[in-house]
Write a protein that holds these residues in place. Structure first.
Motif, PDB file in Angstrom:
ATOM      1  N   VAL A 287       1.392   3.545   6.838  1.00 43.35           N
ATOM      2  CA  VAL A 287       0.487   2.457   6.469  1.00 43.35           C
ATOM      3  C   VAL A 287       0.623   1.360   7.519  1.00 43.35           C
ATOM      4  CG1 VAL A 287      -0.163   0.788   4.707  1.00 43.35           C
ATOM      5  CG2 VAL A 287       0.748   3.029   4.030  1.00 43.35           C
ATOM      6  N   HIS A 288      -0.488   1.069   8.210  1.00 47.08           N
ATOM      7  CA  HIS A 288      -0.470   0.111   9.325  1.00 47.08           C
ATOM      8  C   HIS A 288      -1.551  -0.946   9.127  1.00 47.08           C
ATOM      9  CE1 HIS A 288      -1.077  -0.638  13.916  1.00 47.08           C
ATOM     10  NE2 HIS A 288      -0.435  -1.624  13.333  1.00 47.08           N
ATOM     11  N   SER A 289      -1.133  -2.128   8.711  1.00 46.78           N
ATOM     12  CA  SER A 289      -2.032  -3.280   8.616  1.00 46.78           C
ATOM     13  C   SER A 289      -2.089  -3.901   9.993  1.00 46.78           C
ATOM     14  CB  SER A 289      -1.522  -4.270   7.573  1.00 46.78           C
ATOM     15  OG  SER A 289      -1.475  -3.644   6.321  1.00 46.78           O
ATOM     16  N   ARG A 290      -3.191  -3.703  10.683  1.00 51.73           N
ATOM     17  CA  ARG A 290      -3.229  -4.041  12.102  1.00 51.73           C
ATOM     18  C   ARG A 290      -3.899  -5.362  12.428  1.00 51.73           C
ATOM     19  NH1 ARG A 290      -8.365  -2.121  13.488  1.00 51.73           N
ATOM     20  NH2 ARG A 290      -9.059  -0.486  12.096  1.00 51.73           N
ATOM     21  N   LYS A 291      -4.678  -5.893  11.505  1.00 53.61           N
ATOM     22  CA  LYS A 291      -5.368  -7.146  11.824  1.00 53.61           C
ATOM     23  C   LYS A 291      -5.684  -7.876  10.526  1.00 53.61           C
ATOM     24  CE  LYS A 291      -9.500  -8.846  14.148  1.00 53.61           C
ATOM     25  NZ  LYS A 291     -10.723  -8.461  14.870  1.00 53.61           N
ATOM     26  N   GLY A 292      -5.468  -9.179  10.529  1.00 52.51           N
ATOM     27  CA  GLY A 292      -5.794  -9.993   9.365  1.00 52.51           C
ATOM     28  C   GLY A 292      -6.534 -11.254   9.787  1.00 52.51           C
ATOM     29  N   ASN A 293      -7.529 -11.620   9.003  1.00 51.91           N
ATOM     30  CA  ASN A 293      -8.292 -12.841   9.247  1.00 51.91           C
ATOM     31  C   ASN A 293      -8.334 -13.665   7.964  1.00 51.91           C
ATOM     32  OD1 ASN A 293      -9.240 -12.298  11.974  1.00 51.91           O
ATOM     33  ND2 ASN A 293     -10.463 -10.681  11.041  1.00 51.91           N
ATOM     34  N   PRO A 294      -7.861 -14.920   8.014  1.00 46.73           N
ATOM     35  CA  PRO A 294      -7.963 -15.769   6.820  1.00 46.73           C
ATOM     36  C   PRO A 294      -9.424 -15.904   6.391  1.00 46.73           C
ATOM     37  CG  PRO A 294      -6.559 -16.789   8.469  1.00 46.73           C
ATOM     38  CD  PRO A 294      -7.219 -15.610   9.125  1.00 46.73           C
TER      39      PRO A 294
ATOM     40  N   VAL B  38       4.543  13.508   0.294  1.00 44.38           N
ATOM     41  CA  VAL B  38       5.238  13.461   1.584  1.00 44.38           C
ATOM     42  C   VAL B  38       5.753  12.044   1.784  1.00 44.38           C
ATOM     43  CG1 VAL B  38       3.795  15.303   2.547  1.00 44.38           C
ATOM     44  CG2 VAL B  38       3.174  12.911   2.944  1.00 44.38           C
ATOM     45  N   PRO B  39       6.691  11.840   2.705  1.00 45.46           N
ATOM     46  CA  PRO B  39       7.171  10.477   2.936  1.00 45.46           C
ATOM     47  C   PRO B  39       6.031   9.533   3.350  1.00 45.46           C
ATOM     48  CG  PRO B  39       8.631  12.062   3.970  1.00 45.46           C
ATOM     49  CD  PRO B  39       7.419  12.826   3.507  1.00 45.46           C
ATOM     50  N   VAL B  40       6.047   8.331   2.786  1.00 46.85           N
ATOM     51  CA  VAL B  40       5.071   7.284   3.100  1.00 46.85           C
ATOM     52  C   VAL B  40       5.850   6.115   3.684  1.00 46.85           C
ATOM     53  CG1 VAL B  40       3.278   5.746   2.219  1.00 46.85           C
ATOM     54  CG2 VAL B  40       3.582   8.022   1.187  1.00 46.85           C
ATOM     55  N   TYR B  41       5.487   5.703   4.900  1.00 45.43           N
ATOM     56  CA  TYR B  41       6.236   4.670   5.613  1.00 45.43           C
ATOM     57  C   TYR B  41       5.368   3.457   5.928  1.00 45.43           C
ATOM     58  CZ  TYR B  41       9.280   8.638   6.645  1.00 45.43           C
ATOM     59  OH  TYR B  41      10.094   9.736   6.547  1.00 45.43           O
ATOM     60  N   PRO B  42       5.884   2.240   5.721  1.00 39.78           N
ATOM     61  CA  PRO B  42       5.240   1.070   6.305  1.00 39.78           C
ATOM     62  C   PRO B  42       5.337   1.186   7.829  1.00 39.78           C
ATOM     63  CG  PRO B  42       6.835   0.430   4.635  1.00 39.78           C
ATOM     64  CD  PRO B  42       7.044   1.881   4.912  1.00 39.78           C
ATOM     65  N   PHE B  43       4.404   0.619   8.542  1.00 40.14           N
ATOM     66  CA  PHE B  43       4.293   0.795   9.987  1.00 40.14           C
ATOM     67  C   PHE B  43       5.594   0.513  10.739  1.00 40.14           C
ATOM     68  CE2 PHE B  43       3.103  -0.947  14.213  1.00 40.14           C
ATOM     69  CZ  PHE B  43       2.622   0.224  14.765  1.00 40.14           C
ATOM     70  N   LYS B  44       6.268  -0.566  10.402  1.00 36.72           N
ATOM     71  CA  LYS B  44       7.466  -0.951  11.153  1.00 36.72           C
ATOM     72  C   LYS B  44       8.683  -0.091  10.840  1.00 36.72           C
ATOM     73  CE  LYS B  44       6.002  -5.604  12.186  1.00 36.72           C
ATOM     74  NZ  LYS B  44       6.261  -7.033  12.025  1.00 36.72           N
ATOM     75  N   ARG B  45       8.519   0.919   9.987  1.00 34.59           N
ATOM     76  CA  ARG B  45       9.593   1.879   9.705  1.00 34.59           C
ATOM     77  C   ARG B  45       9.166   3.305  10.050  1.00 34.59           C
ATOM     78  NH1 ARG B  45      10.869  -0.568   3.778  1.00 34.59           N
ATOM     79  NH2 ARG B  45      11.652  -2.555   4.491  1.00 34.59           N
ATOM     80  N   SER B  46       8.114   3.458  10.866  1.00 37.04           N
ATOM     81  CA  SER B  46       7.483   4.762  11.030  1.00 37.04           C
ATOM     82  C   SER B  46       7.841   5.519  12.298  1.00 37.04           C
ATOM     83  CB  SER B  46       5.964   4.602  10.969  1.00 37.04           C
ATOM     84  OG  SER B  46       5.499   3.869  12.093  1.00 37.04           O
ATOM     85  N   LEU B  47       8.560   4.933  13.231  1.00 37.16           N
ATOM     86  CA  LEU B  47       8.822   5.616  14.497  1.00 37.16           C
ATOM     87  C   LEU B  47       9.735   6.824  14.310  1.00 37.16           C
ATOM     88  CD1 LEU B  47       9.260   2.641  16.975  1.00 37.16           C
ATOM     89  CD2 LEU B  47       7.283   4.123  16.669  1.00 37.16           C
ATOM     90  N   GLY B  48       9.412   7.892  15.004  1.00 35.37           N
ATOM     91  CA  GLY B  48      10.263   9.067  15.047  1.00 35.37           C
ATOM     92  C   GLY B  48      10.371   9.839  13.746  1.00 35.37           C
ATOM     93  N   LYS B  49       9.400   9.745  12.876  1.00 33.79           N
ATOM     94  CA  LYS B  49       9.467  10.434  11.592  1.00 33.79           C
ATOM     95  C   LYS B  49       8.906  11.851  11.703  1.00 33.79           C
ATOM     96  CE  LYS B  49      11.045   6.734   9.650  1.00 33.79           C
ATOM     97  NZ  LYS B  49      12.440   6.463   9.689  1.00 33.79           N
ATOM     98  N   ALA B  50       9.501  12.752  10.934  1.00 41.77           N
ATOM     99  CA  ALA B  50       9.066  14.146  10.915  1.00 41.77           C
ATOM    100  C   ALA B  50       7.710  14.264  10.207  1.00 41.77           C
ATOM    101  CB  ALA B  50      10.102  15.003  10.201  1.00 41.77           C
TER     102      ALA B  50
ATOM    103  N   ILE C  55       0.838  -1.200   0.000  1.00 44.07           N
ATOM    104  CA  ILE C  55       0.000   0.000   0.000  1.00 44.07           C
ATOM    105  C   ILE C  55       0.875   1.252   0.000  1.00 44.07           C
ATOM    106  CG2 ILE C  55      -1.782   1.308   1.239  1.00 44.07           C
ATOM    107  CD1 ILE C  55      -2.894  -1.285   0.055  1.00 44.07           C
ATOM    108  N   ALA C  56       1.973   1.238   0.763  1.00 43.39           N
ATOM    109  CA  ALA C  56       2.902   2.377   0.767  1.00 43.39           C
ATOM    110  C   ALA C  56       3.472   2.589  -0.633  1.00 43.39           C
ATOM    111  CB  ALA C  56       4.018   2.152   1.783  1.00 43.39           C
ATOM    112  N   ALA C  57       3.884   1.524  -1.291  1.00 45.63           N
ATOM    113  CA  ALA C  57       4.429   1.635  -2.651  1.00 45.63           C
ATOM    114  C   ALA C  57       3.382   2.191  -3.610  1.00 45.63           C
ATOM    115  CB  ALA C  57       4.929   0.272  -3.132  1.00 45.63           C
ATOM    116  N   PHE C  58       2.146   1.763  -3.461  1.00 47.60           N
ATOM    117  CA  PHE C  58       1.072   2.272  -4.319  1.00 47.60           C
ATOM    118  C   PHE C  58       0.881   3.775  -4.124  1.00 47.60           C
ATOM    119  CE2 PHE C  58      -3.392   3.532  -4.673  1.00 47.60           C
ATOM    120  CZ  PHE C  58      -3.563   3.380  -6.038  1.00 47.60           C
ATOM    121  N   LEU C  59       0.824   4.224  -2.870  1.00 49.26           N
ATOM    122  CA  LEU C  59       0.624   5.652  -2.612  1.00 49.26           C
ATOM    123  C   LEU C  59       1.765   6.482  -3.191  1.00 49.26           C
ATOM    124  CD1 LEU C  59      -0.780   5.487   1.027  1.00 49.26           C
ATOM    125  CD2 LEU C  59      -2.058   5.983  -1.075  1.00 49.26           C
ATOM    126  N   VAL C  60       2.988   6.003  -3.048  1.00 48.73           N
ATOM    127  CA  VAL C  60       4.142   6.704  -3.619  1.00 48.73           C
ATOM    128  C   VAL C  60       4.015   6.740  -5.150  1.00 48.73           C
ATOM    129  CG1 VAL C  60       6.641   6.585  -3.978  1.00 48.73           C
ATOM    130  CG2 VAL C  60       5.683   6.260  -1.684  1.00 48.73           C
TER     131      VAL C  60
END
Length: 162
Positions: free
Chosen positions: A41-48, A23-35, A12-17
């Motif tokens: 983009v935070h995928s928080r829950k998945g259900n098969p 502005v910078p678009v970050y996947p959730f696990k790379r987002s801490l401390g960003k200006a 999803i981050a790649a699509f938005l870019v």
């Protein structure tokens, strides 16, 4: 990689870019401390969809963060204008194919294509739709941030399905 939530974040981050979010678009696990401003983009829950199936229905938040406070020399409307412009950019990307094409089809294919162009080869988006939109303000210390959340419902699998 079978971490479908992390793969979905990157796709999803790649699509938005790819759609020109400036502005910078970050996947959730790379987002801490960003200006600010930025998009997370935070995928928080998945259900098969089926037990032990590869296709997962994912709740994915696109978190748009921008400065809420007025800097010295700025107009009161400046932070709101910046936030409105950023939200418009993200929503335009999600509505690129028109209101009739939001579930599956062209938008899902564009997300898959953007993921593969960003070397996320083991990912296929099968369908996507907007589930909800929320807005809030985060205050802390000397700064505040507008936080707008666009929640998507994405059906995806951790493999290259052609």
């Amino acid at each position: 990689m079978h971490n479908i939530l992390a793969l979905n974040d990157r796709a999803i981050a790649a699509f938005l870019v790819s759609q020109g979010v400036t502005v910078p678009v970050y996947p959730f696990k790379r987002s801490l401390g960003k200006a600010l401003p930025c998009v997370i983009v935070h995928s928080r829950k998945g259900n098969p969809i089926a037990p032990f199936g590869a296709v997962v229905e994912i709740e994915c938040d696109i978190i748009v963060r921008s400065e809420a406070c007025v800097d010295y020399g700025a107009q009161d409307s400046d932070p709101i204008s910046q936030n409105d412009s950023l939200i418009s950019s993200v929503m335009s990307a999600l509505h690129k194919f028109g209101d009739g094409e939001q579930s599956g089809g062209d938008l899902a294919d564009a997300i898959t294509d953007a993921a593969r162009a960003a070397d996320v080869d083991t990912y296929t988006c099968e369908s996507v739709g907007i589930q909800s939109i929320e807005a809030s303000v985060e205050s802390g210390g000397d700064s505040s941030a507008w936080t707008d959340v666009i929640t998507l419902m994405v059906a995806a699998c951790p493999s290259n399905v052609s």
